[in-house]
Design a protein around this motif. Structure first.
Motif, PDB file in Angstrom:
ATOM      1  N   MET A   1      47.400 -17.721   7.262  1.00  0.00           N
ATOM      2  CA  MET A   1      47.664 -16.356   6.607  1.00  0.00           C
ATOM      3  C   MET A   1      46.391 -15.727   6.118  1.00  0.00           C
ATOM      4  O   MET A   1      45.136 -16.381   6.163  1.00  0.00           O
ATOM      5  N   LYS A   2      46.404 -14.291   6.171  1.00  0.00           N
ATOM      6  CA  LYS A   2      45.192 -13.721   5.782  1.00  0.00           C
ATOM      7  C   LYS A   2      45.592 -12.855   4.648  1.00  0.00           C
ATOM      8  O   LYS A   2      46.534 -12.261   4.246  1.00  0.00           O
ATOM      9  N   ALA A   3      44.627 -12.802   3.817  1.00  0.00           N
ATOM     10  CA  ALA A   3      44.892 -12.061   2.318  1.00  0.00           C
ATOM     11  C   ALA A   3      43.697 -11.010   2.037  1.00  0.00           C
ATOM     12  O   ALA A   3      42.751 -11.347   2.632  1.00  0.00           O
ATOM     13  N   PHE A   4      44.221  -9.963   1.220  1.00  0.00           N
ATOM     14  CA  PHE A   4      43.365  -9.252   0.978  1.00  0.00           C
ATOM     15  C   PHE A   4      43.427  -9.058  -0.563  1.00  0.00           C
ATOM     16  O   PHE A   4      44.510  -8.826  -1.299  1.00  0.00           O
ATOM     17  N   VAL A   5      42.103  -9.062  -1.438  1.00  0.00           N
ATOM     18  CA  VAL A   5      41.931  -9.065  -2.726  1.00  0.00           C
ATOM     19  C   VAL A   5      41.242  -7.931  -3.333  1.00  0.00           C
ATOM     20  O   VAL A   5      40.183  -7.696  -2.816  1.00  0.00           O
ATOM     21  N   THR A   6      41.746  -7.378  -4.318  1.00  0.00           N
ATOM     22  CA  THR A   6      41.321  -6.469  -5.143  1.00  0.00           C
ATOM     23  C   THR A   6      41.088  -6.874  -6.356  1.00  0.00           C
ATOM     24  O   THR A   6      41.761  -7.714  -6.751  1.00  0.00           O
ATOM     25  N   GLY A   7      39.777  -6.382  -6.780  1.00  0.00           N
ATOM     26  CA  GLY A   7      39.318  -7.126  -8.037  1.00  0.00           C
ATOM     27  C   GLY A   7      38.747  -8.402  -7.895  1.00  0.00           C
ATOM     28  O   GLY A   7      38.573  -8.944  -8.712  1.00  0.00           O
ATOM     29  N   GLY A   8      38.453  -8.792  -6.815  1.00  0.00           N
ATOM     30  CA  GLY A   8      37.722 -10.230  -6.535  1.00  0.00           C
ATOM     31  C   GLY A   8      36.649 -10.516  -7.174  1.00  0.00           C
ATOM     32  O   GLY A   8      36.093 -11.400  -7.412  1.00  0.00           O
ATOM     33  N   THR A   9      35.600  -9.225  -7.738  1.00  0.00           N
ATOM     34  CA  THR A   9      34.668  -9.747  -8.484  1.00  0.00           C
ATOM     35  C   THR A   9      34.695  -9.688  -9.772  1.00  0.00           C
ATOM     36  O   THR A   9      33.728 -10.172 -10.629  1.00  0.00           O
ATOM     37  N   GLY A  10      35.909  -9.498 -10.335  1.00  0.00           N
ATOM     38  CA  GLY A  10      36.308  -9.499 -11.864  1.00  0.00           C
ATOM     39  C   GLY A  10      36.707 -10.754 -12.341  1.00  0.00           C
ATOM     40  O   GLY A  10      36.645 -11.831 -11.335  1.00  0.00           O
ATOM     41  N   PHE A  11      37.042 -10.770 -13.578  1.00  0.00           N
ATOM     42  CA  PHE A  11      37.462 -12.230 -14.110  1.00  0.00           C
ATOM     43  C   PHE A  11      38.454 -12.858 -13.571  1.00  0.00           C
ATOM     44  O   PHE A  11      38.479 -13.875 -12.809  1.00  0.00           O
ATOM     45  N   ILE A  12      39.821 -12.361 -13.457  1.00  0.00           N
ATOM     46  CA  ILE A  12      40.754 -12.829 -12.823  1.00  0.00           C
ATOM     47  C   ILE A  12      40.884 -13.138 -11.512  1.00  0.00           C
ATOM     48  O   ILE A  12      41.052 -13.919 -10.492  1.00  0.00           O
ATOM     49  N   GLY A  13      40.346 -11.985 -10.842  1.00  0.00           N
ATOM     50  CA  GLY A  13      40.442 -11.579  -9.467  1.00  0.00           C
ATOM     51  C   GLY A  13      39.367 -12.944  -8.753  1.00  0.00           C
ATOM     52  O   GLY A  13      39.632 -13.345  -7.540  1.00  0.00           O
ATOM     53  N   SER A  14      38.441 -12.934  -9.413  1.00  0.00           N
ATOM     54  CA  SER A  14      37.238 -13.955  -8.765  1.00  0.00           C
ATOM     55  C   SER A  14      38.018 -15.553  -8.823  1.00  0.00           C
ATOM     56  O   SER A  14      37.488 -16.042  -7.863  1.00  0.00           O
ATOM     57  N   HIS A  15      38.508 -15.764  -9.799  1.00  0.00           N
ATOM     58  CA  HIS A  15      38.969 -17.148  -9.875  1.00  0.00           C
ATOM     59  C   HIS A  15      40.244 -17.323  -8.692  1.00  0.00           C
ATOM     60  O   HIS A  15      40.399 -18.296  -7.928  1.00  0.00           O
ATOM     61  N   LEU A  16      41.098 -16.138  -8.775  1.00  0.00           N
ATOM     62  CA  LEU A  16      41.930 -16.285  -7.685  1.00  0.00           C
ATOM     63  C   LEU A  16      41.324 -16.138  -6.102  1.00  0.00           C
ATOM     64  O   LEU A  16      41.689 -17.074  -5.336  1.00  0.00           O
ATOM     65  N   ALA A  17      40.313 -15.478  -6.139  1.00  0.00           N
ATOM     66  CA  ALA A  17      39.459 -15.620  -4.760  1.00  0.00           C
ATOM     67  C   ALA A  17      38.877 -16.787  -4.474  1.00  0.00           C
ATOM     68  O   ALA A  17      38.982 -17.391  -3.359  1.00  0.00           O
ATOM     69  N   ASP A  18      38.250 -17.606  -5.409  1.00  0.00           N
ATOM     70  CA  ASP A  18      38.038 -18.989  -5.317  1.00  0.00           C
ATOM     71  C   ASP A  18      38.919 -19.959  -4.512  1.00  0.00           C
ATOM     72  O   ASP A  18      38.707 -20.482  -3.631  1.00  0.00           O
ATOM     73  N   HIS A  19      40.087 -19.761  -5.454  1.00  0.00           N
ATOM     74  CA  HIS A  19      41.217 -20.554  -4.847  1.00  0.00           C
ATOM     75  C   HIS A  19      41.612 -20.405  -3.503  1.00  0.00           C
ATOM     76  O   HIS A  19      41.968 -21.209  -2.542  1.00  0.00           O
ATOM     77  N   LEU A  20      41.743 -18.787  -2.831  1.00  0.00           N
ATOM     78  CA  LEU A  20      42.315 -18.636  -1.520  1.00  0.00           C
ATOM     79  C   LEU A  20      41.091 -19.134  -0.661  1.00  0.00           C
ATOM     80  O   LEU A  20      41.388 -19.565   0.432  1.00  0.00           O
ATOM     81  N   ILE A  21      39.754 -19.035  -1.165  1.00  0.00           N
ATOM     82  CA  ILE A  21      38.831 -19.387  -0.169  1.00  0.00           C
ATOM     83  C   ILE A  21      38.884 -20.976   0.227  1.00  0.00           C
ATOM     84  O   ILE A  21      38.515 -21.233   1.338  1.00  0.00           O
ATOM     85  N   GLU A  22      39.106 -21.635  -0.954  1.00  0.00           N
ATOM     86  CA  GLU A  22      39.034 -22.966  -0.579  1.00  0.00           C
ATOM     87  C   GLU A  22      40.487 -23.636  -0.182  1.00  0.00           C
ATOM     88  O   GLU A  22      40.375 -24.535   0.309  1.00  0.00           O
ATOM     89  N   SER A  23      41.417 -22.958  -0.054  1.00  0.00           N
ATOM     90  CA  SER A  23      42.871 -23.093   0.217  1.00  0.00           C
ATOM     91  C   SER A  23      42.805 -23.263   1.949  1.00  0.00           C
ATOM     92  O   SER A  23      42.293 -22.350   2.721  1.00  0.00           O
ATOM     93  N   ASN A  24      43.495 -24.203   2.418  1.00  0.00           N
ATOM     94  CA  ASN A  24      43.751 -24.347   3.883  1.00  0.00           C
ATOM     95  C   ASN A  24      44.723 -23.475   4.411  1.00  0.00           C
ATOM     96  O   ASN A  24      44.905 -23.225   5.556  1.00  0.00           O
ATOM     97  N   LYS A  25      45.800 -22.650   3.422  1.00  0.00           N
ATOM     98  CA  LYS A  25      46.597 -21.779   3.782  1.00  0.00           C
ATOM     99  C   LYS A  25      46.161 -20.405   4.392  1.00  0.00           C
ATOM    100  O   LYS A  25      46.825 -19.884   4.910  1.00  0.00           O
ATOM    101  N   TYR A  26      44.728 -20.232   3.881  1.00  0.00           N
ATOM    102  CA  TYR A  26      44.494 -18.866   4.148  1.00  0.00           C
ATOM    103  C   TYR A  26      43.111 -18.937   5.285  1.00  0.00           C
ATOM    104  O   TYR A  26      42.182 -19.347   4.945  1.00  0.00           O
TER     105      TYR A  26
END
Length: 324
Positions: A1-26
């Motif tokens: 899967m491919k994902a696009f994240v807005t707010g990835g440098t912010g508080f919640i968005g950065s935690h989400l981005a970390d998870h997505l980057i480490e996930s094998n699903k994306y």
């Protein structure tokens, strides 16, 4: 899967981005970056340079993605117009382009503030929306716009967390900072007003649960840690983690607006819009509780972090990074 994240440098968005980057699903994680990568620096993601006002950039950013995580938003600003531009107009830009490009799934982060304070009982999704702050009003308008322009080909999930805390957070952080100095200002008597809270890790879990919902349409959910908290409880838990007793200073709600007015005026001399401002004061004196039963039943959302675990993780992060 491919994902696009807005707010990835912010508080919640950065935690989400970390998870997505480490996930094998994306296989690819795209993050919209205005300038500084902040928490994402050095991590494996595709940088999209620009902001939510640049329609050409947004079109390129969403091409071929399977899911959009719209986390970006502004929580404080001197005027409603500033908040509406960041939270309403930007969301409309993104949603229109995403639907035109055929993106099948969008998850949008809203807030309990969009609905307003609770009265004795936790708020559920069928409650009328009566926000009291400009921030809440902008989030309400954002949700209304989503419903107005959503097409029949897209699945959109709106999540409304209450107060979110955790590593990298810099507003509720002020409470922990004061407690570390053994002083603990509390609005009310420590038992009222009550609040719902959620650790950032559980917000990420809720966002990921929302991706699984593929039915077309717009769906809205509150997510919280499933408990109603008092400030005395939060103070006690914080003191236990810090290993320091703090002196509670109970502030009567009627004084809060005057204090916020003074702080805001003083900060204006330095060109700063402070965390404690007149708009925030409207929220601080009231009760903010919500029920996440609907999210549990329909999304399979189940919070993992208790208040004690969440505060422990948060404070230890602050200490490791010399915030405390």
């Amino acid at each position: 899967m491919k994902a696009f994240v807005t707010g990835g440098t912010g508080f919640i968005g950065s935690h989400l981005a970390d998870h997505l980057i480490e996930s094998n699903k994306y296989s690819e994680v795209r993050c919209l970056i205005r300038s500084n990568e902040k928490w994402l620096k050095g991590k494996h993601f595709k940088r999209i340079n620009g902001d939510l006002d640049d329609l050409a950039v947004l079109k390129k950013a969403v091409e071929g993605v399977d899911v959009i995580f719209h986390i970006a938003g502004r929580v404080k600003a001197p005027t409603y117009a500033d908040l509406a531009h960041a939270n309403v107009e930007a969301t409309e830009n993104l949603l229109r382009i995403a639907q035109k490009e055929g993106v099948p799934k969008i998850v949008v982060l809203s807030s309990l503030a969009a609905v307003g304070p609770s009265k004795n009982e936790p708020i559920s999704e069928d409650a009328p929306m009566n926000p009291i702050s400009n921030y809440g009003k902008s989030k309400k308008q954002m949700e209304l716009v989503i419903h107005d322009i959503a097409n029949e080909e897209t699945s959109i999930t709106i999540l409304r967390p209450p107060a979110v805390y955790g590593p990298r957070e810099d507003q509720i952080y002020s409470f922990f900072k004061m407690a570390d100095k053994r002083i603990c200002p509390i609005i009310g008597d420590g038992k009222r007003p009550r609040i719902s809270m959620i650790y950032v890790g559980d917000v990420v879990n809720g966002i990921l649960d929302a991706v699984k919902q593929q039915e077309k349409g717009v769906f809205t959910y509150f997510i919280s840690d499933d408990n109603i908290h008092t400030w005395d409880e939060i103070r006690g838990t914080t003191a236990k983690v810090l290993g320091k007793k703090s002196v509670p200073i109970y502030i009567k709600p009627k004084f809060v607006k005057n204090i916020a007015k003074t702080v805001e005026k003083a900060a204006s001399f330095f060109g700063i819009y402070p965390v404690l401002n007149r708009e925030k004061a409207k929220e601080l004196i009231l009760e903010w509780t919500c029920s996440s039963e609907k999210a549990k039943n329909e999304l399979g959302f189940h919070p993992e972090y208790s208040l004690g675990e969440g505060i422990s993780r948060t404070i230890h992060w602050y200490q490791r990074h010399h915030w405390l």
